[in-house]
Motif scaffolding. Structure first.
Motif, short mmCIF file in Angstrom:
data_model
loop_
_atom_site.label_atom_id
_atom_site.label_comp_id
_atom_site.label_asym_id
_atom_site.label_seq_id
_atom_site.Cartn_x
_atom_site.Cartn_y
_atom_site.Cartn_z
N SER A 173 0.40 -6.11 1.11
CA SER A 173 0.22 -6.46 2.50
C SER A 173 0.85 -5.39 3.38
N TYR A 174 0.37 -5.30 4.63
CA TYR A 174 0.88 -4.25 5.50
C TYR A 174 0.56 -4.57 6.95
N PRO A 175 1.31 -3.97 7.89
CA PRO A 175 1.03 -4.19 9.31
C PRO A 175 -0.02 -3.23 9.82
N VAL A 176 -0.88 -3.74 10.70
CA VAL A 176 -1.83 -2.90 11.44
C VAL A 176 -1.45 -3.02 12.91
N TRP A 177 -0.97 -1.92 13.48
CA TRP A 177 -0.48 -1.90 14.85
C TRP A 177 -1.55 -1.39 15.80
N PHE A 178 -1.64 -2.02 16.98
CA PHE A 178 -2.56 -1.58 18.02
C PHE A 178 -1.78 -1.37 19.31
N ALA A 304 0.41 1.70 3.53
CA ALA A 304 1.69 1.06 3.86
C ALA A 304 1.66 0.52 5.28
N ALA A 305 0.82 1.11 6.13
CA ALA A 305 0.66 0.67 7.52
C ALA A 305 -0.52 1.42 8.12
N VAL A 306 -1.06 0.84 9.19
CA VAL A 306 -2.10 1.51 9.99
C VAL A 306 -1.66 1.42 11.44
N HIS A 307 -1.77 2.54 12.15
CA HIS A 307 -1.36 2.60 13.56
C HIS A 307 -2.57 3.03 14.38
N VAL A 308 -3.09 2.12 15.19
CA VAL A 308 -4.30 2.36 15.98
C VAL A 308 -3.91 2.61 17.44
#
Length: 490
Positions: A173-178, A304-308
């Motif tokens: 699981s991982y965070p997706v930031w917007f 590990a994460a996605v930063h949009v």
């Protein structure tokens, strides 16, 4: 500022509030419990005696008082957000939606003393009606079944103007930031990007380790070796992070190199194109192309994460941005419902639409990480699209342009002529061409047989019955396929 948990009946808000507060070392409150203490009876008893209007009036007052006290973590009743005054007050706080499907909600709520969980049909209607309200005010989206201990740090670190989707899969699981301020700042990392993105955003990231030539031609084993050697030359280990900043090519290549370098290192994505922000940055599919077929060498490796960062789309050339719109249309066809309605009404790649597309894909990946069934619907339009890209040598068509053509072929094969007309109008309105010249349709039809989803003699196609009713695994006659392709290359 409070962290406020909202969601439908049975979502587990009370339990989650206690666990989040415990993980963060702060106080938690539950508006339903406070309200029952004040009423001196159960909510069910008051509801049955005084009616819903009287209950909502008391509930609104209690919730507003708790918000005014800035309780660190607050769980509110499922219907509290029906109040305009409550919704207005929530704008000053961080709101996390605990998601739950209607079937699970009914199973958990029916027969448990809930006055609005007595009639199954009314329950489902209420769930559908409230969903749009929940999604409209949520800053964070937490899927049902997510481990609260995992989510706590990400939700607790949210800043104003930031939105979060918590992504789940079988392998991680991982965070997706917007948001405009979510550029990552990892520790020791290797930044992989392309030359165009480096010129635009080098000042927003750590020192660039390697900037590749832009375009699909760079998504190759030869370029992967360049990346591996650059990682080794810089002394990176699997304890470091590969930061992939760019579109689908950089993301797919970077993810593949991260999956294979020293048998796996973390990768963090910063998607800067519509295709990447809507689709390719999520779900852990990585890979490179072979001359024979697209994405033929790869691995599953969740980020590990996605930063949009939404504003990165503003620097895209018009052709690239239009091409990405095809993935928006594809995702809306799969999702149906509100997303399809908004796209049909003119939504393209605004932040809310991008977020909705990402959530659609992440829901599918959570249910089927490795393409055993449901996830194959994400291949809608891609069987013909990948064949077109292969036949044209990965040079003539952008991926999204090929997907646009592939969608039209899939809709023709589905027998959905009216829907095909609607989609064609949407694509043309975005500036996409609906045919490509100088291509041998027989060669394209033959190239579909190399589709990586094929496990037997025939290639399975994803077909459409209606928006929201998309299914994989369909057999298509060779003659029908050739006719659909001929229509695109005439």
């Amino acid at each position: 500022m409070s962290l406020v948990l909202i969601g439908f009946m049975g979502a587990g808000k009370s339990t989650a509030a206690r666990r989040l507060a415990g993980a963060l070392g702060v106080e938690a409150a539950d508006s339903d419990r406070v309200l029952e203490d004040e009423l001196g009876c159960s909510i069910e008893a008051f509801f049955d005696r005084e009616g819903e209007a009287a209950f909502r009036e008391r509930e609104e007052r209690v919730v507003l008082e708790l918000l005014d006290r800035d309780v660190p973590v607050l769980a509110v009743g499922g219907g509290a957000v029906l109040s305009e005054r409550v919704r207005a007050a929530l704008r000053a706080h961080t709101v996390a939606l605990l998601e739950i499907d209607v079937e699970t909600a009914w199973e958990r709520a029916a027969g448990r003393g809930r006055p609005l969980a007595r009639d199954r049909d009314a329950f489902a209607e209420r769930h559908a009606e409230r969903l749009a309200i929940y999604e409209g005010i949520a800053d964070a989206f937490v899927p049902h079944g997510a481990a609260i201990a995992e989510v706590a740090g990400a939700v607790g670190a949210m800043e104003p103007g930031t939105r979060l989707v918590w992504a789940r899969s079988a392998s991680g699981s991982y965070p997706v930031w917007f948001g405009e301020h979510v550029w990552p700042r990892p520790g020791r990392c290797f930044v992989l990007t392309d030359e165009s993105v480096a010129r635009l955003y080098a000042h927003r990231m750590p020192d660039v380790g390697l900037a590749i030539a832009p375009g699909e031609a760079s998504k190759s084993l030869a370029t992967a070796q360049v990346v591996w050697e650059a990682l080794a030359a810089a002394g990176h280990t699997r304890a470091d992070t590969l930061l992939a900043v760019g579109g689908g090519v950089v993301g797919d290549l970077g993810g593949f190199c991260a999956a294979t370098y020293q048998r796996g290192m973390p990768v963090v994505h910063v998607p800067t194109t519509v295709v990447a922000q809507v689709d390719s940055a999520y779900g852990g599919k990585t890979g490179v192309d072979l001359p024979q077929a697209k994405n033929y060498v790869g691995a599953y490796h969740q980020p590990a994460a996605v930063h949009v960062v939404p504003s990165t789309l503003e620097s895209l050339p018009a052709r690239e941005r239009a091409a990405g719109y095809a993935e928006v249309v594809k995702t809306a066809l799969i999702a149906g419902g509100a997303l399809w309605d908004s796209v049909l009404a003119g939504a393209r790649d605004d932040p809310d639409t991008v977020l909705a597309c990402a959530r659609t894909k992440l829901r599918i990946v959570a249910a089927d990480e490795r393409d055993a069934g449901l996830r194959q619907v994400l291949n809608l339009g891609h069987t013909v699209a990948h064949a077109l890209e292969t036949v044209t040598g990965y040079t003539r068509l952008l991926h999204g342009e090929a997907v646009a053509l592939g969608l039209l072929a899939a809709l023709r094969l589905s027998g959905q002529d009216a829907l095909r007309g609607e989609v064609a109008e949407l694509l043309a309105g975005a500036g996409l061409t609906l045919a490509v010249g100088g291509v041998d349709p027989v060669a394209v039809a033959r190239a579909t047989r190399m589709d990586k989803k094929r496990v037997g003699e025939r290639v399975p196609f994803v077909l459409v019955e209606a928006p929201g009713a998309v299914t994989p695994g369909h057999a298509v006659e060779d003659r029908d396929l050739l006719l659909a392709v001929q229509e695109l290359v005439a």
